[in-house]
Write an enzyme that holds these catalytic residues in place. Structure first.
Site, short mmCIF file in Angstrom:
data_model
loop_
_atom_site.label_atom_id
_atom_site.label_comp_id
_atom_site.label_asym_id
_atom_site.label_seq_id
_atom_site.Cartn_x
_atom_site.Cartn_y
_atom_site.Cartn_z
N ASN A 10 0.92 -1.21 0.15
CA ASN A 10 -0.02 -0.03 0.05
C ASN A 10 0.91 1.19 -0.07
O ASN A 10 1.44 1.39 0.86
CB ASN A 10 -0.98 -0.06 1.22
CG ASN A 10 -1.75 1.28 1.55
OD1 ASN A 10 -1.71 2.06 0.65
ND2 ASN A 10 -2.43 1.39 2.55
N LYS A 12 0.12 4.27 -0.15
CA LYS A 12 -0.71 5.43 0.45
C LYS A 12 -0.22 6.63 -0.50
O LYS A 12 -0.24 6.34 -1.72
CB LYS A 12 0.04 5.63 1.80
CG LYS A 12 -0.03 4.37 2.56
CD LYS A 12 0.05 4.63 4.07
CE LYS A 12 0.12 3.27 4.59
NZ LYS A 12 0.01 3.17 6.06
N HIS A 96 -9.69 1.10 4.87
CA HIS A 96 -8.10 1.08 5.65
C HIS A 96 -8.33 2.22 6.77
O HIS A 96 -9.19 3.04 6.87
CB HIS A 96 -7.20 1.66 4.73
CG HIS A 96 -5.96 1.71 5.01
ND1 HIS A 96 -5.49 2.88 5.80
CD2 HIS A 96 -4.68 0.89 4.96
CE1 HIS A 96 -4.05 2.39 6.39
NE2 HIS A 96 -3.62 1.44 5.83
N GLU A 98 -6.89 4.53 7.78
CA GLU A 98 -6.58 6.06 7.64
C GLU A 98 -7.85 6.58 6.92
O GLU A 98 -8.13 7.50 7.29
CB GLU A 98 -5.39 6.11 6.67
CG GLU A 98 -4.16 6.13 7.64
CD GLU A 98 -3.02 5.35 6.54
OE1 GLU A 98 -3.06 5.24 5.66
OE2 GLU A 98 -1.83 4.72 7.46
N GLU A 168 -5.25 -5.09 10.76
CA GLU A 168 -4.32 -3.86 10.85
C GLU A 168 -4.35 -3.20 12.14
O GLU A 168 -5.26 -2.34 12.31
CB GLU A 168 -3.98 -3.04 9.76
CG GLU A 168 -3.95 -3.72 8.48
CD GLU A 168 -3.19 -2.48 7.32
OE1 GLU A 168 -2.26 -2.72 6.88
OE2 GLU A 168 -4.23 -1.74 6.91
N GLY A 174 2.57 2.39 10.69
CA GLY A 174 3.35 3.54 10.42
C GLY A 174 4.04 4.01 11.53
O GLY A 174 4.89 4.93 11.51
N SER A 214 3.51 -2.00 10.31
CA SER A 214 4.95 -1.88 10.42
C SER A 214 5.42 -3.53 10.21
O SER A 214 6.55 -3.99 10.61
CB SER A 214 5.20 -1.73 11.70
OG SER A 214 5.05 -0.18 11.99
#
Ligand code: PGA
Length: 253
Positions: A10, A12, A96, A98, A168, A174, A214
């Site tokens: 991904n 991003k 996701h 985010e 996740e 991240g 991560s």
């Protein structure tokens, strides 16, 4: 049926068009012929058609980082399943963290995206995961099972097999902080039990559940060795061709 690992990158909102194409070319050179695991990259929307050209003829599939749930029309700024397929996507990430936590997408919106992908022949990657505060409050299993139930509402047994789930934990995305293999495995096993309740045991065994947060060359092998972890959704490390290759290699071994 042996579940084949699925490792997706991904990217991003990080790469410009030239960088995306260069990255795709580098990945094709390093892992483009790998067949032992399924692979995909998810570039920014604007880079999809350039990346499709670079991936052509390789084993690396392409996915979008998001998708909208309507066909066509007055939806300024949105991108449809038909548009994504037109440029060569086979996958679309739905929900996701985010998008859930920065943009404010709800489980209902995410479910509509999942159903739209299925209806139109795109494979959804449905992301779920708890916040740090939820983990600390011992709510991980409740949060994740709610996200799975709502995200898969209306998805038939015949279709769920084409859905990839991605666990996740938000606190691990991240941040450099990874769930330990045990922590990840525990949630993956719960997700598989839940799939068994919602569908049946055989289907539950065959649905792929990726881990994300991560993932890097140093921890990939141990995570991917867990019984219920069927691949990885990789952010930061997927932007470094050697690291992505090492993660794929860990999946092959
Ligand atoms: P990360 O991102 O690997 O950089 O933690 C994973 C993701 O957001 O899918």
């Amino acid at each position: 049926m042996e579940r084949k690992l699925f490792i997706a990158g991904n990217w991003k909102m990080t790469t410009l068009l030239d960088e995306s194409v260069g990255l795709a070319e580098a990945l094709v050179e390093k892992v483009g012929a790998v067949e032992a695991v399924d692979m995909a990259v998810c570039p920014p929307f604007l880079c999809l058609s350039g990346v499709a050209g670079a991936l052509a003829g390789s084993k690396i599939a392409m996915g979008a980082q998001d998708v909208f749930y309507e066909d066509n029309g007055a939806y300024t700024g949105e991108v449809s399943t038909v548009m994504l397929k037109d440029v060569g996507c086979t996958y679309a990430i739905c929900g996701h963290s985010e998008r859930r936590h920065v943009i404010g997408e709800t489980d209902e919106i995410i479910n509509r995206k999942v159903l739209k992908c299925i209806g139109d022949g795109l494979s959804p990657i449905l992301c779920v995961g708890e916040l740090l505060t939820e983990r600390q409050a011992d709510e991980t299993m409740d949060v994740v099972s709610r996200q799975i139930r709502l995200g898969l509402e209306g998805v038939s047994a015949a279709d769920v097999i084409g859905v990839t789930l991605a666990y996740e934990p938000v606190w691990a995305i991240g941040t450099g902080e990874t769930a330990t293999p045990d922590q990840a495995q525990e949630v993956h096993a719960m997700i598989r039990r839940l799939l068994g309740e919602l569908y049946d045991e055989t289907l539950a065994r065959n649905v792929r559940i990726q881990y994300g947060g991560s993932v890097k060359p140093e921890n990939a092998a141990e995570l991917l060795a867990q019984g219920d972890i069927d691949g990885a959704l990789v952010g930061g490390a997927s932007l470094k061709p050697d690291d992505f290759k090492a993660i794929i290699q860990a999946g092959i071994n």
